[in-house]
Design a protein around this motif. Structure first.
Motif, mmCIF file in Angstrom:
data_model
loop_
_atom_site.group_PDB
_atom_site.id
_atom_site.type_symbol
_atom_site.label_atom_id
_atom_site.label_comp_id
_atom_site.label_asym_id
_atom_site.label_seq_id
_atom_site.Cartn_x
_atom_site.Cartn_y
_atom_site.Cartn_z
ATOM 1 N N ARG A 115 16.833 40.935 35.635
ATOM 2 C CA ARG A 115 17.080 42.353 35.940
ATOM 3 C C ARG A 115 18.553 42.736 35.814
ATOM 4 O O ARG A 115 18.891 43.782 35.232
ATOM 5 N N LEU A 116 19.444 41.931 36.368
ATOM 6 C CA LEU A 116 20.849 42.301 36.483
ATOM 7 C C LEU A 116 21.716 41.868 35.302
ATOM 8 O O LEU A 116 22.813 42.411 35.104
ATOM 9 N N VAL A 117 21.226 40.909 34.515
ATOM 10 C CA VAL A 117 22.041 40.379 33.415
ATOM 11 C C VAL A 117 21.364 40.560 32.054
ATOM 12 O O VAL A 117 21.942 41.132 31.126
ATOM 13 N N VAL A 118 20.132 40.067 31.922
ATOM 14 C CA VAL A 118 19.471 40.053 30.616
ATOM 15 C C VAL A 118 19.195 41.459 30.088
ATOM 16 O O VAL A 118 19.535 41.781 28.941
ATOM 17 N N VAL A 119 18.574 42.314 30.905
ATOM 18 C CA VAL A 119 18.200 43.655 30.432
ATOM 19 C C VAL A 119 19.414 44.485 30.004
ATOM 20 O O VAL A 119 19.438 45.025 28.892
ATOM 21 N N PRO A 120 20.459 44.615 30.849
ATOM 22 C CA PRO A 120 21.619 45.391 30.396
ATOM 23 C C PRO A 120 22.305 44.783 29.175
ATOM 24 O O PRO A 120 22.838 45.504 28.331
ATOM 25 N N PHE A 121 22.265 43.453 29.051
ATOM 26 C CA PHE A 121 22.866 42.794 27.884
ATOM 27 C C PHE A 121 22.104 43.176 26.610
ATOM 28 O O PHE A 121 22.726 43.476 25.578
ATOM 29 N N VAL A 122 20.779 43.185 26.681
ATOM 30 C CA VAL A 122 19.968 43.555 25.519
ATOM 31 C C VAL A 122 20.236 45.009 25.119
ATOM 32 O O VAL A 122 20.391 45.325 23.930
ATOM 33 N N ILE A 123 20.297 45.898 26.086
ATOM 34 C CA ILE A 123 20.569 47.316 25.810
ATOM 35 C C ILE A 123 21.967 47.484 25.227
ATOM 36 O O ILE A 123 22.183 48.282 24.299
ATOM 37 N N LEU A 124 22.929 46.731 25.740
ATOM 38 C CA LEU A 124 24.296 46.778 25.225
ATOM 39 C C LEU A 124 24.333 46.371 23.758
ATOM 40 O O LEU A 124 24.914 47.072 22.912
ATOM 41 N N VAL A 125 23.718 45.248 23.423
ATOM 42 C CA VAL A 125 23.700 44.760 22.045
ATOM 43 C C VAL A 125 22.974 45.746 21.131
ATOM 44 O O VAL A 125 23.456 46.069 20.037
ATOM 45 N N LEU A 126 21.831 46.235 21.578
ATOM 46 C CA LEU A 126 21.030 47.142 20.758
ATOM 47 C C LEU A 126 21.743 48.467 20.510
ATOM 48 O O LEU A 126 21.864 48.917 19.354
ATOM 49 N N TYR A 127 22.227 49.097 21.577
ATOM 50 C CA TYR A 127 22.804 50.432 21.449
ATOM 51 C C TYR A 127 24.210 50.428 20.865
ATOM 52 O O TYR A 127 24.539 51.249 20.000
ATOM 53 N N VAL A 128 25.048 49.509 21.355
ATOM 54 C CA VAL A 128 26.469 49.528 20.970
ATOM 55 C C VAL A 128 26.727 48.768 19.674
ATOM 56 O O VAL A 128 27.369 49.282 18.756
ATOM 57 N N PHE A 129 26.214 47.557 19.562
ATOM 58 C CA PHE A 129 26.555 46.712 18.414
ATOM 59 C C PHE A 129 25.620 46.884 17.214
ATOM 60 O O PHE A 129 26.041 46.699 16.075
ATOM 61 N N ILE A 130 24.371 47.218 17.466
ATOM 62 C CA ILE A 130 23.431 47.403 16.360
ATOM 63 C C ILE A 130 23.347 48.871 15.932
ATOM 64 O O ILE A 130 23.479 49.194 14.750
ATOM 65 N N LEU A 131 23.159 49.773 16.898
ATOM 66 C CA LEU A 131 23.024 51.199 16.577
ATOM 67 C C LEU A 131 24.354 51.950 16.574
ATOM 68 O O LEU A 131 24.392 53.147 16.283
#
Length: 303
Positions: free
Chosen positions: A226-242
């Protein structure tokens, strides 16, 4: 600051009332129903009609759906592989897959990004995590509590779920560009403001700190997700990929880093999906999230 004091005050009050033998600790079941069937619909009817829609709103809205689907896939297949019970799998999906985007999210986002930031927080919460818990959340709760897929029964539970009904009504009001009378809105705000104290009191009444509990390993896994994995995935997807670098996206990531959703824990408890573990996810997740949120805010400041 008053919001943070309120959070710990009502959690502590619930723990205190547990120790009073004459107090009916099973009162939490009534509190759960009041939160789900009265307070949350009030919040929905107040906020949804006021939202102004655009394509950019999809990023905060979709984040809650992405986080929940990640949890659904991860815990379902991991649980099946390791031989976990359906109730354990369902509990972890509901608590680790949903963020506390309102009770904690609103005051924290307002403190960090100002009142303007609340517009994004509401999008993450209302059409995002709130609709998720009202649809997929109810599906998961019904499915894993029974262990079988009675499609008609589950669909009926979703359609008749009061928060979902009021969400549909609120969306219709939004489409018609019609807002409720100011006196009605005033009542909705007052009723909706009861969500946090009642929900946290319910959690406190169920929370236990048994060192020998079999739930500790699942608690650690659930909170890490909840506190690490989910925000990390959103960070990678939104910031680095999109390649999205707006403040709205940063607020969205902060929301995804919030502690487990109280409503998700209440839903899990209501359906008998490891009530003690669901309460532990909230009781430990809230204070721990203050540390992890500080780290995430620092990371986002570097982007």
């Amino acid at each position: 600051m008053s919001n943070f004091i309120q959070i710990f005050l009502f959690l502590a009050l619930g723990l205190l009332l547990q120790r009073i033998k004459q107090f009916p600790t099973h009162l939490y079941k009534v509190l759960n129903k009041v939160v789900l069937y009265v307070c949350l619909p009030a919040i929905t009817l107040y906020h949804i009609p006021k939202i102004k829609w655009s394509n950019e709103l999809l990023f905060p809205i979709l984040s809650g759906w992405i986080g929940f689907l990640l949890a659904l896939v991860f815990f379902h297949f991991l649980g099946r592989r390791l031989g976990w019970s359906n109730k354990l799998i369902g509990c972890l999906i509901l608590t680790a897959g949903l963020c506390n985007s309102s009770f904690l999210g609103y005051p924290i986002i307002e403190a960090l990004f100002g009142k303007k930031g609340l517009e994004t927080a509401i999008l993450v919460d209302q059409p995002g995590t709130f609709v998720v818990v009202s649809t997929l959340g109810v599906f998961v709760a019904a499915f894993y509590s029974k262990g079988s897929a009675d499609a008609l029964s589950i669909l009926k539970k979703i359609i008749l779920f009061p928060p979902f009904i009021t969400f549909l009504v609120a969306c219709l009001l939004n489409v018609l560009q019609y807002d409720l009378d100011t006196n009605v809105q005033s009542v909705l705000v007052k009723v909706g403001s009861l969500v946090t104290p009642l929900a946290l009191l319910s959690v406190g009444l169920q929370l236990t700190f048994d060192r020998k509990s079999q739930h500790w390993q699942f608690l650690r896994l659930g909170l890490f997700f909840r506190l690490v994995v989910v925000p990390f995935v959103i960070l990678v997807l939104y910031v680095f990929i999109l390649k999205q670098h707006s403040e709205a996206v940063k607020i969205t990531i902060m929301e995804m880093a919030m502690a487990p959703m109280i409503t998700g824990a209440i839903l899990a408890s209501t359906y008998g999906l490891k009530p003690r573990l669901s309460s532990m996810m909230i009781g430990f997740g809230i204070p721990i999230s203050f540390i992890t949120l500080t780290i995430w805010y620092w990371i986002l400041s570097l982007i």
